[in-house]
Design a protein around this motif. Structure first.
Motif, PDB file in Angstrom:
ATOM      1  N   VAL A 209       2.231  -3.395 -39.497  1.00  0.00           N
ATOM      2  CA  VAL A 209       1.233  -2.453 -40.005  1.00  0.00           C
ATOM      3  C   VAL A 209       1.324  -1.187 -39.152  1.00  0.00           C
ATOM      4  O   VAL A 209       1.803  -1.230 -38.014  1.00  0.00           O
ATOM      5  N   PRO A 210       0.880  -0.039 -39.686  1.00  0.00           N
ATOM      6  CA  PRO A 210       0.924   1.198 -38.895  1.00  0.00           C
ATOM      7  C   PRO A 210       0.154   1.040 -37.588  1.00  0.00           C
ATOM      8  O   PRO A 210      -1.001   0.603 -37.578  1.00  0.00           O
ATOM      9  N   ALA A 211       0.786   1.383 -36.483  1.00  0.00           N
ATOM     10  CA  ALA A 211       0.193   1.185 -35.163  1.00  0.00           C
ATOM     11  C   ALA A 211       0.155   2.507 -34.402  1.00  0.00           C
ATOM     12  O   ALA A 211       1.073   3.326 -34.485  1.00  0.00           O
ATOM     13  N   LEU A 212      -0.915   2.683 -33.657  1.00  0.00           N
ATOM     14  CA  LEU A 212      -1.106   3.850 -32.802  1.00  0.00           C
ATOM     15  C   LEU A 212      -1.423   3.355 -31.395  1.00  0.00           C
ATOM     16  O   LEU A 212      -2.322   2.532 -31.207  1.00  0.00           O
ATOM     17  N   VAL A 213      -0.680   3.856 -30.418  1.00  0.00           N
ATOM     18  CA  VAL A 213      -0.920   3.522 -29.014  1.00  0.00           C
ATOM     19  C   VAL A 213      -1.412   4.781 -28.318  1.00  0.00           C
ATOM     20  O   VAL A 213      -0.725   5.805 -28.300  1.00  0.00           O
ATOM     21  N   ILE A 214      -2.618   4.714 -27.757  1.00  0.00           N
ATOM     22  CA  ILE A 214      -3.248   5.860 -27.097  1.00  0.00           C
ATOM     23  C   ILE A 214      -3.304   5.580 -25.603  1.00  0.00           C
ATOM     24  O   ILE A 214      -3.656   4.474 -25.191  1.00  0.00           O
ATOM     25  N   TRP A 215      -2.994   6.614 -24.798  1.00  0.00           N
ATOM     26  CA  TRP A 215      -2.974   6.409 -23.353  1.00  0.00           C
ATOM     27  C   TRP A 215      -3.672   7.543 -22.619  1.00  0.00           C
ATOM     28  O   TRP A 215      -3.478   8.713 -22.953  1.00  0.00           O
ATOM     29  N   GLY A 216      -4.474   7.185 -21.645  1.00  0.00           N
ATOM     30  CA  GLY A 216      -5.062   8.169 -20.759  1.00  0.00           C
ATOM     31  C   GLY A 216      -4.001   8.720 -19.823  1.00  0.00           C
ATOM     32  O   GLY A 216      -3.309   7.957 -19.147  1.00  0.00           O
ATOM     33  N   ALA A 217      -3.865  10.044 -19.779  1.00  0.00           N
ATOM     34  CA  ALA A 217      -2.804  10.651 -18.987  1.00  0.00           C
ATOM     35  C   ALA A 217      -2.945  10.352 -17.503  1.00  0.00           C
ATOM     36  O   ALA A 217      -1.958  10.338 -16.762  1.00  0.00           O
ATOM     37  N   GLN A 218      -4.176  10.105 -17.054  1.00  0.00           N
ATOM     38  CA  GLN A 218      -4.425   9.820 -15.642  1.00  0.00           C
ATOM     39  C   GLN A 218      -4.709   8.335 -15.388  1.00  0.00           C
ATOM     40  O   GLN A 218      -5.389   7.979 -14.431  1.00  0.00           O
ATOM     41  N   ASP A 219      -4.181   7.468 -16.245  1.00  0.00           N
ATOM     42  CA  ASP A 219      -4.377   6.027 -16.082  1.00  0.00           C
ATOM     43  C   ASP A 219      -3.728   5.572 -14.776  1.00  0.00           C
ATOM     44  O   ASP A 219      -2.509   5.710 -14.594  1.00  0.00           O
ATOM     45  N   GLY A 220      -4.539   5.026 -13.865  1.00  0.00           N
ATOM     46  CA  GLY A 220      -4.032   4.536 -12.595  1.00  0.00           C
ATOM     47  C   GLY A 220      -3.890   3.030 -12.541  1.00  0.00           C
ATOM     48  O   GLY A 220      -3.555   2.476 -11.487  1.00  0.00           O
ATOM     49  N   ILE A 221      -4.142   2.350 -13.651  1.00  0.00           N
ATOM     50  CA  ILE A 221      -3.984   0.900 -13.720  1.00  0.00           C
ATOM     51  C   ILE A 221      -2.636   0.543 -14.334  1.00  0.00           C
ATOM     52  O   ILE A 221      -1.889  -0.280 -13.799  1.00  0.00           O
ATOM     53  N   VAL A 222      -2.331   1.151 -15.466  1.00  0.00           N
ATOM     54  CA  VAL A 222      -1.020   1.009 -16.107  1.00  0.00           C
ATOM     55  C   VAL A 222      -0.555   2.412 -16.505  1.00  0.00           C
ATOM     56  O   VAL A 222      -1.284   3.151 -17.159  1.00  0.00           O
ATOM     57  N   SER A 223       0.638   2.770 -16.130  1.00  0.00           N
ATOM     58  CA  SER A 223       1.109   4.146 -16.266  1.00  0.00           C
ATOM     59  C   SER A 223       1.415   4.512 -17.709  1.00  0.00           C
ATOM     60  O   SER A 223       1.662   3.636 -18.548  1.00  0.00           O
ATOM     61  N   PRO A 224       1.441   5.809 -18.020  1.00  0.00           N
ATOM     62  CA  PRO A 224       1.864   6.238 -19.357  1.00  0.00           C
ATOM     63  C   PRO A 224       3.270   5.756 -19.715  1.00  0.00           C
ATOM     64  O   PRO A 224       3.561   5.528 -20.899  1.00  0.00           O
ATOM     65  N   GLU A 225       4.142   5.593 -18.724  1.00  0.00           N
ATOM     66  CA  GLU A 225       5.481   5.066 -19.003  1.00  0.00           C
ATOM     67  C   GLU A 225       5.398   3.641 -19.542  1.00  0.00           C
ATOM     68  O   GLU A 225       6.153   3.271 -20.455  1.00  0.00           O
ATOM     69  N   TYR A 226       4.496   2.861 -18.989  1.00  0.00           N
ATOM     70  CA  TYR A 226       4.239   1.522 -19.518  1.00  0.00           C
ATOM     71  C   TYR A 226       3.755   1.632 -20.964  1.00  0.00           C
ATOM     72  O   TYR A 226       4.170   0.859 -21.837  1.00  0.00           O
TER      73      TYR A 226
END
Length: 266
Positions: A209-226
């Motif tokens: 199904v269509p999926a969207l992954v949103i990430w906080g740019a300053q996430d210090g728990i799991v990085s945007p690269e993750y």
């Protein structure tokens, strides 16, 4: 069998019952059904995001067993159990084209749901989810939230640490107990292996199904690269980076995230 029972108390409209399962469920808004699965912060902390979503959706937001006011049956002790529980609920309610939004730990639950059965899910949105292994055997993909100070935890969870609960020594006793219970439940579900399923990434290709992954740019728990690796593992998934947000992006940027969910659902 699971069924929704009206509690007759304002917007808290019911509980989900099934054998020895009892869930505290918050329901608000109108429109297409959106299932909102909270993270370790608990459902109540996401109020602004929930209200923004309720302008376009009927939001159904349960507290997972062991979190908030939902008791945990002895048999319910894995993310697999949570995924099957919510899939069973969708089936018993005969719901279709449901927008499933998972936040952090809830994003892991949502991903586990989607790799098992997508027939009743119309759109999938994952916000800073945990749940997969990206790096090598000795790499720590996810910060050990149980091994750092409360101040460091706030600085990693939020772009602005002031958005967090702050010094718990100054917080109301009930709030502290609520946080402690949620963190105890998080440890139960995600202790070993730590906050991931080693097999999940392999099976994310089953999400159709269509999926969207949103990430906080300053996430210090799991990085945007993750986060980008997560999105790349889901066929056709779109990745969105949100500035001014840490790990709990829905708390710091609720309107921005709600707009992205509305756009994706459309």
């Amino acid at each position: 069998m699971l069924s929704l029972v009206d509690s007759g108390s304002g917007t808290v409209v019911g509980t989900v019952r099934g054998e020895n399962v009892l869930l505290d469920v918050y329901r608000t808004g109108s429109g297409p059904t959106l299932l909102l699965l909270h993270g370790a912060e608990g459902r109540e902390a996401d109020e602004a995001f929930t209200d923004a979503l309720a302008e376009r959706f009927t939001v159904v937001a349960p507290s997972h067993p062991g979190f908030g006011l939902s008791p945990r049956p002895d048999w319910c002790d894995s993310v697999d159990d949570l995924a099957y529980l919510y899939l069973e609920w969708l089936e018993q309610q005969d719901l279709h084209d449901v927008v499933v939004v998972g936040l952090q730990f809830g994003g892991w639950v949502a991903a586990e749901m989607a790799v098992r059965e997508c027939s009743r899910i119309g759109r999938l949105v994952l916000v800073d989810p945990v749940g997969i292994k990206v790096g090598g055997r000795e790499d720590r993909d996810i910060t050990d939230v149980f091994a750092i100070s409360r101040a460091e935890l706030d600085s990693r969870n939020y772009a602005d640490p002031a958005a967090g609960p702050g010094d718990l020594a100054l917080a109301p006793h009930e709030d502290v107990l609520h946080i402690a219970r949620n963190e105890e439940a998080l440890a139960l579900y995600g202790w070993e292996p730590y906050l991931h399923n080693p097999r999940l990434r392999r099976w994310l290709g089953r999400v159709h199904v269509p999926a969207l992954v949103i990430w906080g740019a300053q996430d210090g728990i799991v990085s945007p690269e993750y986060g980008r690796a997560y999105a790349d593992s889901i066929p056709g998934a779109r990745f969105e980076l949100v500035e001014g947000a840490g790990h709990r992006a829905q708390i710091e940027q609720p309107d921005t995230l709600a707009e992205l969910v509305v756009e994706h659902a459309a």
